[in-house]
Structure formats: structure tokens, C-alpha cells
Design a protein around this motif. Structure first.
Motif, mmCIF file in Angstrom:
data_model
loop_
_atom_site.group_PDB
_atom_site.id
_atom_site.type_symbol
_atom_site.label_atom_id
_atom_site.label_comp_id
_atom_site.label_asym_id
_atom_site.label_seq_id
_atom_site.Cartn_x
_atom_site.Cartn_y
_atom_site.Cartn_z
ATOM 1 N N ARG A 103 0.189 -4.563 9.836
ATOM 2 C CA ARG A 103 1.108 -3.525 9.363
ATOM 3 C C ARG A 103 0.619 -2.115 9.725
ATOM 4 O O ARG A 103 1.274 -1.129 9.415
ATOM 5 C CB ARG A 103 1.301 -3.647 7.841
ATOM 6 C CG ARG A 103 2.107 -4.852 7.420
ATOM 7 C CD ARG A 103 3.597 -4.607 7.545
ATOM 8 N NE ARG A 103 4.122 -3.780 6.482
ATOM 9 C CZ ARG A 103 5.032 -2.840 6.647
ATOM 10 N NH1 ARG A 103 5.491 -2.565 7.839
ATOM 11 N NH2 ARG A 103 5.463 -2.147 5.628
ATOM 12 N N HIS A 125 2.264 -6.920 -2.131
ATOM 13 C CA HIS A 125 3.043 -7.776 -1.229
ATOM 14 C C HIS A 125 2.578 -9.222 -1.326
ATOM 15 O O HIS A 125 1.444 -9.488 -1.713
ATOM 16 C CB HIS A 125 2.930 -7.282 0.213
ATOM 17 C CG HIS A 125 3.593 -5.962 0.412
ATOM 18 N ND1 HIS A 125 2.932 -4.775 0.226
ATOM 19 C CD2 HIS A 125 4.870 -5.651 0.724
ATOM 20 C CE1 HIS A 125 3.780 -3.777 0.432
ATOM 21 N NE2 HIS A 125 4.959 -4.271 0.730
ATOM 22 N N GLU A 259 16.577 5.438 5.568
ATOM 23 C CA GLU A 259 15.993 4.874 4.344
ATOM 24 C C GLU A 259 17.096 4.657 3.302
ATOM 25 O O GLU A 259 17.876 5.559 3.035
ATOM 26 C CB GLU A 259 14.951 5.876 3.798
ATOM 27 C CG GLU A 259 13.839 5.276 2.994
ATOM 28 C CD GLU A 259 12.989 4.298 3.786
ATOM 29 O OE1 GLU A 259 12.635 3.281 3.200
ATOM 30 O OE2 GLU A 259 12.710 4.544 4.976
ATOM 31 N N SER A 287 15.329 -4.609 8.529
ATOM 32 C CA SER A 287 15.122 -4.460 7.088
ATOM 33 C C SER A 287 16.068 -5.389 6.372
ATOM 34 O O SER A 287 17.247 -5.478 6.737
ATOM 35 C CB SER A 287 15.430 -3.026 6.639
ATOM 36 O OG SER A 287 14.313 -2.222 6.755
ATOM 37 N N GLY A 306 7.921 -11.101 10.104
ATOM 38 C CA GLY A 306 7.648 -10.094 9.081
ATOM 39 C C GLY A 306 7.356 -10.719 7.735
ATOM 40 O O GLY A 306 6.828 -11.814 7.632
ATOM 41 N N GLY A 307 7.707 -9.986 6.703
ATOM 42 C CA GLY A 307 7.462 -10.447 5.337
ATOM 43 C C GLY A 307 7.801 -9.341 4.373
ATOM 44 O O GLY A 307 8.596 -8.465 4.693
ATOM 45 N N HIS A 309 8.645 -8.738 0.181
ATOM 46 C CA HIS A 309 8.853 -9.249 -1.173
ATOM 47 C C HIS A 309 10.049 -10.199 -1.167
ATOM 48 O O HIS A 309 10.800 -10.254 -0.200
ATOM 49 C CB HIS A 309 9.141 -8.112 -2.145
ATOM 50 C CG HIS A 309 8.190 -6.958 -2.027
ATOM 51 N ND1 HIS A 309 6.927 -6.995 -2.549
ATOM 52 C CD2 HIS A 309 8.321 -5.753 -1.426
ATOM 53 C CE1 HIS A 309 6.325 -5.853 -2.288
ATOM 54 N NE2 HIS A 309 7.151 -5.076 -1.601
ATOM 55 N N ALA A 313 12.414 -7.188 2.261
ATOM 56 C CA ALA A 313 11.445 -7.554 3.285
ATOM 57 C C ALA A 313 11.849 -6.931 4.608
ATOM 58 O O ALA A 313 12.907 -6.313 4.725
ATOM 59 C CB ALA A 313 11.340 -9.067 3.413
ATOM 60 N N GLY A 314 10.983 -7.080 5.598
ATOM 61 C CA GLY A 314 11.290 -6.503 6.900
ATOM 62 C C GLY A 314 10.524 -7.209 7.991
ATOM 63 O O GLY A 314 9.635 -8.020 7.730
HETATM 64 P P1 5GP Z 1 11.643 -1.724 4.382
HETATM 65 O O1 5GP Z 1 12.876 -2.485 4.669
HETATM 66 O O2 5GP Z 1 11.843 -0.785 3.238
HETATM 67 O O3 5GP Z 1 11.026 -1.104 5.587
HETATM 68 O O4 5GP Z 1 10.568 -2.783 3.904
HETATM 69 C C1 5GP Z 1 10.821 -3.615 2.805
HETATM 70 C C2 5GP Z 1 9.598 -4.423 2.502
HETATM 71 O O5 5GP Z 1 9.295 -5.302 3.578
HETATM 72 C C3 5GP Z 1 8.374 -3.574 2.295
HETATM 73 O O6 5GP Z 1 7.713 -4.048 1.175
HETATM 74 C C4 5GP Z 1 7.559 -3.771 3.524
HETATM 75 O O7 5GP Z 1 6.214 -3.735 3.261
HETATM 76 C C5 5GP Z 1 7.986 -5.115 4.043
HETATM 77 N N1 5GP Z 1 8.020 -5.059 5.509
HETATM 78 C C6 5GP Z 1 8.774 -4.232 6.258
HETATM 79 N N2 5GP Z 1 8.547 -4.423 7.563
HETATM 80 C C7 5GP Z 1 7.616 -5.406 7.652
HETATM 81 C C8 5GP Z 1 6.950 -6.044 8.747
HETATM 82 O O8 5GP Z 1 7.169 -5.763 9.934
HETATM 83 N N3 5GP Z 1 6.056 -7.010 8.419
HETATM 84 C C9 5GP Z 1 5.795 -7.357 7.143
HETATM 85 N N4 5GP Z 1 4.902 -8.334 6.915
HETATM 86 N N5 5GP Z 1 6.390 -6.775 6.090
HETATM 87 C C10 5GP Z 1 7.285 -5.807 6.333
#
Ligand code: 5GP
Ligand code: MN
Length: 341
Positions: A103, A125, A259, A287, A306-307, A309, A313-314
Motif C-alpha cells: 500500500r 484493515h 472522494e 473503489s 486489493g482489499g 474492509h 474496499a479498493g
Molecule cells: P477507498 O475506496 O476510500 O480508496 O478505500 C476504501 C478502503 O479500501 C480503504 O480502507 C483502503 O485502505 C482499502 N483499499 C483501497 N485501495 C486498496 C488497494 O489497492 N489495496 C488494498 N489492499 N486495500 C485498498
């Protein structure tokens, strides 16, 4: 939330050694939780006499610029030498609000090179991957800021939390819970909020600074994304949007402008899962958000490397936008066949 007492004592011991060089790291595309938890934790460690540098891989969104202390956060992409030097000299490295060195993008190689520093994880996470000397991995925590609050409380008592720490911790607690509307809203969280509030922080002002500080371009891009780009699958229970670099340029895009877009389709009553695909130079950021039992952490790890919650997640996609969308649609169908959405 139960913090492990032996781990608290090991952390206390680690911090007790005087005048150490410490680095606090957080994830790529740092959000309010990443930055807020880092700044508050840095203040605590500095008070104990340590030399502390906060580092993030790339710039945080502009609506966090007002946060006190954010100017001292080193951005690896703009100051790679300064970041690398701090990491190389560090006796202790704290990893906040992420669970895997991947990350950190390019910064992960810099971290890997320092093999002697003690490593401490403070994160919420799922499924942390790296080995750490001390690990506070609490997926049940609604934010890393809440976790940092609990550590401050356990180490020094709630009365030691300052107004400046309260302000930045509140930012992360607020943003990671969608202004206290997602899951994991426990009585214990509200008890911690009472302590933060008692330091005299101005909560409406914090809210305004974060949520009512966007540009006109962002408002228009949002309207465009919802009106023109939101597509429905599975009888309107799954939605996705996509934004290309060209579309974002048209609306004077600045980092952070998209965002929250992915949350909006979930305001439709029957919606179960929402996705957004944002084009970058070398890849497409994915996302994902969901309601209830739909597990987007599983979806992100299975289909988009990815991963995150259960409900947020993303991941990333390294093919074209059209192929990413086709892959997403096929993945949704497969997920549905297994009764997962
Ligand atoms: P967001 O959509 O707000 O960027 O991310 C949502 C959640 O997914 C966050 O908790 C973030 O840490 C996790 N996340 C986003 N992108 C990735 C990624 O590429 N890999 C992993 N493992 N988690 C991600
Ligand atoms: Mn977080």
C-alpha cells in the motif's frame, strides 16, 4: 475493543528508551484517518522526547490542508531523499492505517531496506500481511484514529489528550465512519468522542473544513458522474461509475475531488454495492462500497488485487477502462451466482 495488555506494555517499553529516531508511515492516497492518526501519534511521541518524522507516499487531498501539523508531513513523491534519509536512520517505524507494505507503492522498497528498525503496526484493515515486532491490528475499530486514541488512553490516560490531538483524531473518526453513519459505531467510540469534545475542539468547524471546502469543479464533476456515468446492474442493486483522465481534466480535477462519489449510489434504497473506476497514468483505481452482508473486501481481493474492509474496499486494474468495466460486470455476475450480492 480489547487492546492486548502485554502488547501495550511492550509498546510502553519501546517508547521508554530515550531520544529515539522514529518514523510514522501511512498509506498511498492518504485520507483523514491516515493523516489524523499520524499527526496525533507523532505529537505523543515527541512529547516523550523522540525525534519523529511522519511520511506519506503522495500528497493528501487539499481539504485536509488546514490541519495543524500537516505541513510537517513529508511527502515521499515530492521529497524522496528526505523521506529515504528519515527511514534509513529510524530506530522505530510505526505503520498506521494500512496492513501491507504494497500500500506504500515505491516507498515500500525504502522501508524494506531498513532491516534493523523495530516495526509497530497500528491499523484497522483486515488480514495484515507483514511481520511486525508489535501489532495492534483491530479490524473491529471504525478508524485508526480511534485506535490511536485508545493507545493514548492506555499509555498515558485520557486526560493527557490535547486539543490539537483531539482535533486531528476527530477528523479520522469522522471521515472513516462517513460522519458517524457506517458500522462499528460502538458506545466506546462515543465515549472517546466525549473526551475529544471536552478538550474544547470546534466540531462544526472541523466538519465544515473537511466536507464543505470543495471547488466548483468538484461539484460539477459529481453532478456529471451521477447523471451521465452511473450505470446499474442486477435490477438497480449494483451501480458503477467511471471517470477517465480526460473527463477529470474537463472539470479541473484536483486530487481528492472524487472522494466520496462511490458512497452516493448507496443512498438509493435497494442498492447493495457500488463501485467507481478512476483512471490514473498507469492503472485504474477501483473503489468499492457495500451495504450489509455484501463483502467488498472479498470482491476487491478476488478480482482487483486489493482489499480493505467488509463494506469499503479498493484495488487496482491494469487494463483499459472498457476491459475493467467488462471484468467488473463479469465479476458481479460470478459473485451473484454464489449468492454473495
Ligand atoms: P477507498 O475506496 O476510500 O480508496 O478505500 C476504501 C478502503 O479500501 C480503504 O480502507 C483502503 O485502505 C482499502 N483499499 C483501497 N485501495 C486498496 C488497494 O489497492 N489495496 C488494498 N489492499 N486495500 C485498498
Ligand atoms: Mn482508516
Amino acid at each position: 475493543m480489547n487492546l492486548s495488555q502485554p502488547d501495550i506494555e511492550r509498546l510502553r517499553e519501546l517508547i521508554a528508551a530515550p531520544a529515539q529516531r522514529m518514523v510514522i508511515l501511512s498509506h498511498t492516497n492518504p485520507d483523514g484517518d491516515a493523516v489524523g492518526s499520524s499527526i496525533a501519534w507523532a505529537e505523543a511521541l515527541r512529547r516523550e522526547g523522540h525525534d519523529v518524522v511522519c511520511i506519506v507516499p503522495n500528497k493528501y487531498p487539499y481539504y485536509l490542508d488546514w490541519m495543524t501539523g500537516i505541513g510537517d508531513v513529508v511527502i515521499h513523491r515530492t521529497e524522496p531523499d528526505r523521506a529515504a534519509a528519515a527511514v534509513a536512520e529510524a530506530d522505530v517505524i510505526f505503520c498506521l492505517d494500512f496492513h501491507s507494505l504494497s500500500r506504500l507503492d515505491q516507498l515500500s522498497e525504502v522501508i524494506a531496506a531498513n532491516t534493523s528498525a523495530k516495526r509497530v503496526l497500528i491499523d484497522h484493515h483486515l488480514n495484515p500481511t507483514e511481520p511486525f515486532d508489535i501489532m495492534f491490528s483491530h479490524p473491529e475499530a471504525s478508524s485508526t484514529c480511534f485506535l490511536v486514541y485508545k493507545l493514548l488512553e492506555a499509555l498515558w490516560g485520557a486526560e493527557c489528550v490535547t486539543a490539537s490531538q483531539a482535533e486531528v483524531l476527530y477528523v479520522g473518526m469522522m471521515t472513516d465512519t462517513g460522519n458517524f453513519s457506517f458500522s462499528s459505531l460502538t458506545p466506546e467510540l462515543y465515549q472517546s468522542l466525549a473526551v475529544l469534545s471536552a478538550t474544547g475542539i470546534n466540531i462544526p468547524q472541523i466538519y465544515n473544513n473537511v466536507y464543505n471546502s470543495f471547488t466548483e469543479g468538484r461539484a460539477r464533476l459529481f453532478g456529471y458522474a451521477i447523471n451521465r456515468k452511473m450505470k446499474m446492474l442486477r435490477k438497480g442493486t449494483v451501480a458503477y461509475m467511471s471517470l477517465t483522465e480526460e473527463e477529470m481534466r474537463r472539470f479541473w480535477f484536483q486530487q481528492g475531488d472524487s472522494e466520496g462519489f462511490v458512497n452516493y449510489p448507496l443512498s438509493i434504497k435497494k442498492m447493495r454495492m457500488s463501485a467507481i473506476f478512476i483512471e490514473h497514468k498507469d492503472f485504474i483505481r477501483v473503489s468499492l462500497r457495500s451495504r450489509g452482508a455484501v463483502d467488498v473486501n472479498l470482491f476487491a481481493s478476488r478480482y482487483f488485487e486489493g482489499g480493505g474492509h467488509h463494506n469499503a474496499a479498493g484495488g487496482k486494474s491494469y487494463v483499459s477502462m472498457a476491459e475493467t468495466i467488462a471484468r467488473f460486470e463479469a465479476a458481479v455476475e460470478e459473485f451473484a451466482r454464489e449468492g454473495l450480492v
